[in-house]
Design an enzyme around this catalytic site. Structure first.
Site, PDB file in Angstrom:
ATOM      1  N   HIS A  45       0.854  -1.178   0.000  1.00  0.00           N
ATOM      2  CA  HIS A  45       0.000   0.000   0.000  1.00  0.00           C
ATOM      3  C   HIS A  45       0.900   1.242   0.000  1.00  0.00           C
ATOM      4  O   HIS A  45       2.119   1.127   0.128  1.00  0.00           O
ATOM      5  CB  HIS A  45      -0.946   0.006   1.215  1.00  0.00           C
ATOM      6  CG  HIS A  45      -0.266   0.041   2.533  1.00  0.00           C
ATOM      7  ND1 HIS A  45      -0.214  -1.031   3.392  1.00  0.00           N
ATOM      8  CD2 HIS A  45       0.412   1.037   3.150  1.00  0.00           C
ATOM      9  CE1 HIS A  45       0.461  -0.698   4.472  1.00  0.00           C
ATOM     10  NE2 HIS A  45       0.853   0.546   4.351  1.00  0.00           N
TER      11      HIS A  45
HETATM   12  P1  TYD Z   1      -1.942  -2.366   7.643  1.00  0.00           P
HETATM   13  O1  TYD Z   1      -1.399  -0.978   7.723  1.00  0.00           O
HETATM   14  O2  TYD Z   1      -2.732  -2.722   6.451  1.00  0.00           O
HETATM   15  O3  TYD Z   1      -0.730  -3.371   7.837  1.00  0.00           O
HETATM   16  P2  TYD Z   1       0.107  -4.223   6.773  1.00  0.00           P
HETATM   17  O4  TYD Z   1       0.160  -3.420   5.538  1.00  0.00           O
HETATM   18  O5  TYD Z   1       1.447  -4.388   7.384  1.00  0.00           O
HETATM   19  O6  TYD Z   1      -0.600  -5.515   6.623  1.00  0.00           O
HETATM   20  O7  TYD Z   1      -2.796  -2.607   8.951  1.00  0.00           O
HETATM   21  C1  TYD Z   1      -3.283  -3.885   9.304  1.00  0.00           C
HETATM   22  C2  TYD Z   1      -4.545  -3.697  10.123  1.00  0.00           C
HETATM   23  O8  TYD Z   1      -4.293  -2.963  11.322  1.00  0.00           O
HETATM   24  C3  TYD Z   1      -5.623  -2.925   9.367  1.00  0.00           C
HETATM   25  O9  TYD Z   1      -6.861  -3.576   9.616  1.00  0.00           O
HETATM   26  C4  TYD Z   1      -5.655  -1.572  10.013  1.00  0.00           C
HETATM   27  C5  TYD Z   1      -5.123  -1.821  11.402  1.00  0.00           C
HETATM   28  N1  TYD Z   1      -4.356  -0.690  11.907  1.00  0.00           N
HETATM   29  C6  TYD Z   1      -4.891   0.132  12.888  1.00  0.00           C
HETATM   30  O10 TYD Z   1      -6.021  -0.053  13.348  1.00  0.00           O
HETATM   31  N2  TYD Z   1      -4.130   1.165  13.369  1.00  0.00           N
HETATM   32  C7  TYD Z   1      -2.892   1.430  12.891  1.00  0.00           C
HETATM   33  O11 TYD Z   1      -2.223   2.381  13.345  1.00  0.00           O
HETATM   34  C8  TYD Z   1      -2.356   0.577  11.850  1.00  0.00           C
HETATM   35  C9  TYD Z   1      -0.990   0.821  11.290  1.00  0.00           C
HETATM   36  C10 TYD Z   1      -3.132  -0.465  11.407  1.00  0.00           C
END
Ligand code: TYD
Length: 152
Positions: free
Chosen positions: A65
């Site tokens: 992303h």
């Molecule tokens: P995401 O940023 O998509 O992580 P990755 O790309 O490493 O898989 O986040 C994963 C999940 O965590 C998503 O459902 C959103 C949640 N999240 C929060 O609630 N707060 C935050 O600060 C972050 C970074 C993620």
């Protein structure tokens, strides 16, 4: 370099604007090390949120992303992993494996995290609180987003 264009929106950055920052290591004989990252001192932005990825199965990938305005510092607080940044024109891969180094990531970078070793901890210092609207999770949409910007 300014992060915003004249209308106050984040400008377009390139992977060469992202870099490894090195922090001081305070070490006391045989008692280990200590590294400080402090607002106004060692970072190009003020930290509003800290989160960390851990228990990532070895060999697994995360990320895929981009963020519209968020600035981040990514630290391998333990272990190692790779971060590939893509600005829509060029890609660059960074290998993080030292707790006293961090990858400073400008807004508008598609990122892929890979090659996690077992036990790796990816600590992220972020310039804003969590806002799902700041995420771009579709690569085509990411390209449209960055191509609509002027390079600063
Ligand atoms: P995401 O940023 O998509 O992580 P990755 O790309 O490493 O898989 O986040 C994963 C999940 O965590 C998503 O459902 C959103 C949640 N999240 C929060 O609630 N707060 C935050 O600060 C972050 C970074 C993620």
């Amino acid at each position: 370099m300014k992060n915003t264009d004249d209308s106050g929106k984040p400008g377009r950055f390139s992977v060469s604007d992202c870099r490894i920052l090195e922090f001081d290591k305070h070490h006391s004989d045989r008692k280990g090390n200590l590294t400080v990252i402090e607002n106004g001192e060692t970072l190009p932005f003020d930290v509003k949120r800290v989160y960390y990825l851990y228990d990532v199965p070895a060999g697994e990938a995360r990320g895929s992303h981009a963020h519209r305005s968020l600035e981040q510092l990514m630290v391998a607080a333990a272990g190692s992993f790779s971060v590939t940044l893509d600005d829509g024109r060029e890609k660059k891969t960074f290998f993080l494996n030292r707790p006293n180094q961090g990858l400073y990531i400008k807004p508008g970078m598609w990122r892929d995290l890979s090659d996690f070793c077992s036990g790796a901890v990816c600590m992220v210092l972020a310039s804003e609180v969590y806002q799902e609207e700041d995420y771009i999770r579709d690569y085509q949409e990411f390209l449209e987003f960055v191509n609509s910007k002027e390079t600063k």
